[in-house]
Design a protein around this motif. Sequence first.
Motif, PDB file in Angstrom:
ATOM      1  N   VAL A 164      -1.285  -3.237   7.305  1.00  0.00           N
ATOM      2  CA  VAL A 164      -1.134  -2.894   5.892  1.00  0.00           C
ATOM      3  C   VAL A 164      -2.300  -3.440   5.061  1.00  0.00           C
ATOM      4  O   VAL A 164      -2.582  -4.636   5.089  1.00  0.00           O
ATOM      5  CB  VAL A 164       0.197  -3.432   5.339  1.00  0.00           C
ATOM      6  N   GLY A 165      -2.986  -2.560   4.377  1.00  0.00           N
ATOM      7  CA  GLY A 165      -4.121  -2.964   3.551  1.00  0.00           C
ATOM      8  C   GLY A 165      -5.409  -3.113   4.334  1.00  0.00           C
ATOM      9  O   GLY A 165      -6.437  -3.498   3.759  1.00  0.00           O
ATOM     10  N   SER A 166      -5.379  -2.799   5.631  1.00  0.00           N
ATOM     11  CA  SER A 166      -6.598  -2.859   6.445  1.00  0.00           C
ATOM     12  C   SER A 166      -7.509  -1.694   6.086  1.00  0.00           C
ATOM     13  O   SER A 166      -7.132  -0.772   5.364  1.00  0.00           O
ATOM     14  CB  SER A 166      -6.242  -2.799   7.929  1.00  0.00           C
TER      15      SER A 166
ATOM     16  N   ARG B  55      -8.338  -2.237  12.082  1.00  0.00           N
ATOM     17  CA  ARG B  55      -6.932  -1.910  11.842  1.00  0.00           C
ATOM     18  C   ARG B  55      -6.052  -3.146  11.700  1.00  0.00           C
ATOM     19  O   ARG B  55      -4.846  -3.021  11.529  1.00  0.00           O
ATOM     20  CB  ARG B  55      -6.398  -1.045  12.990  1.00  0.00           C
TER      21      ARG B  55
ATOM     22  N   ASP C  14      -5.780   1.506   7.246  1.00  0.00           N
ATOM     23  CA  ASP C  14      -4.684   1.910   6.375  1.00  0.00           C
ATOM     24  C   ASP C  14      -5.222   2.578   5.118  1.00  0.00           C
ATOM     25  O   ASP C  14      -4.722   3.617   4.679  1.00  0.00           O
ATOM     26  CB  ASP C  14      -3.841   0.685   6.012  1.00  0.00           C
ATOM     27  N   THR C  15      -6.271   2.003   4.545  1.00  0.00           N
ATOM     28  CA  THR C  15      -6.878   2.565   3.340  1.00  0.00           C
ATOM     29  C   THR C  15      -7.463   3.944   3.621  1.00  0.00           C
ATOM     30  O   THR C  15      -7.284   4.890   2.847  1.00  0.00           O
ATOM     31  CB  THR C  15      -7.978   1.633   2.809  1.00  0.00           C
TER      32      THR C  15
ATOM     33  N   GLY D 196      -5.791  -6.584   7.439  1.00  0.00           N
ATOM     34  CA  GLY D 196      -5.049  -6.526   6.181  1.00  0.00           C
ATOM     35  C   GLY D 196      -4.926  -7.893   5.539  1.00  0.00           C
ATOM     36  O   GLY D 196      -4.852  -8.915   6.232  1.00  0.00           O
TER      37      GLY D 196
ATOM     38  N   THR E 284       0.824  -1.217   0.000  1.00  0.00           N
ATOM     39  CA  THR E 284       0.000   0.000   0.000  1.00  0.00           C
ATOM     40  C   THR E 284       0.855   1.263   0.000  1.00  0.00           C
ATOM     41  O   THR E 284       0.429   2.319   0.478  1.00  0.00           O
ATOM     42  CB  THR E 284      -0.970   0.017   1.198  1.00  0.00           C
TER      43      THR E 284
ATOM     44  N   LYS F  48       2.054  -6.030   9.695  1.00  0.00           N
ATOM     45  CA  LYS F  48       1.545  -6.769   8.534  1.00  0.00           C
ATOM     46  C   LYS F  48       0.016  -6.783   8.542  1.00  0.00           C
ATOM     47  O   LYS F  48      -0.622  -6.696   7.495  1.00  0.00           O
ATOM     48  CB  LYS F  48       2.079  -8.199   8.546  1.00  0.00           C
ATOM     49  N   ASN F  49      -0.563  -6.894   9.736  1.00  0.00           N
ATOM     50  CA  ASN F  49      -2.020  -6.888   9.840  1.00  0.00           C
ATOM     51  C   ASN F  49      -2.603  -5.524   9.477  1.00  0.00           C
ATOM     52  O   ASN F  49      -3.713  -5.429   8.945  1.00  0.00           O
ATOM     53  CB  ASN F  49      -2.439  -7.254  11.255  1.00  0.00           C
TER      54      ASN F  49
ATOM     55  N   ARG G  93     -10.551  -8.940   4.546  1.00  0.00           N
ATOM     56  CA  ARG G  93     -10.394  -8.259   3.252  1.00  0.00           C
ATOM     57  C   ARG G  93      -9.806  -9.212   2.228  1.00  0.00           C
ATOM     58  O   ARG G  93      -9.119 -10.147   2.572  1.00  0.00           O
ATOM     59  CB  ARG G  93      -9.474  -7.037   3.402  1.00  0.00           C
TER      60      ARG G  93
END
Length: 295
Positions: A240-242, A217, A245-246, A220, A85, A237-238, A295
């Motif tokens: 990122v892309g959650s 949060r 994060d978006t 991801g 991301t 890591k969890n 996700r």
Amino acid sequence: MTKSKVLLSLLVFSAMTLSSISFASASGNTARDAKAHFTNEVIEAPVDSSTQAYSLQVQFRQTLQAPADLSSEELNDLVSTMQITGWEYNALENIFERYVNYEGLNVSASGTDGLVQNTATTDQEGKVVLPAPSGEELQLQISDPETNMKFTRDIHTGNVDSGSVTIDLDYTSMLENDAKYMLHKSGSSISPMASSTNPYWSEGEAGVTGKRLHCNRFNGPKGDNKYWSHFSVQGLKNFVGSDCDTSASVTLACVADDLPLVPNHCEAGIAPNKANSKEATCSGEQGLSRYFHFR
């Protein structure tokens, strides 16, 4: 077209500890000034002499502190995940950083008399064009109408070719406080705590679709979908892309949750199906479930 140009000498700052950031109450009155750390940097912006206007781009550098004492293998694996991301590793500062632009920020320039001379709003690329000011000594103010966050800079005009303003936003403390918001106060072992009626989680608790929570949060796609401290490798890591994060890439509201006197964007306490609920607000704004989901 002949161009005269303007030099904006700005102080670029770290936003989460910045004295030039003021926070206003809902009524618009300044509520507090945060502390700041400043470094000098020259910011350049072009001026079109035919229209007597100058333009600049307002961009934000989001930062996250990297976990300490990682092996080369662990770091390389985390760097690869964070890049999904747009987070890049800055080895010099041992942080992850990402540059984003926010649409709809109000940008104004004031003269030495304090009167606002020009005002404009950033577009999707964070760009703004202002009429050329009448004086050389100006104050540039960038404000977010959603959170009432304000970023202020003194500028001096001159001759240059291009320009942008970069503002640092440290998300480290936001994720640190997430543990405080979500961790079940009475539980320290890995045992189920959250449910469809309880929005608080225990460390290491596995995500289950439909559980209430403060914010999505840790959902991801490259994580293990468990609630961990966000400054573990797995915790990042969890993230990122959650959903969080978006959302952070398009609004200042997420980082504003960590600031006093700024209304929380996401907040545990009232179920999503009730009036005035703020649980997982960022998920709802993306058209997603405001309960835990994958996700």
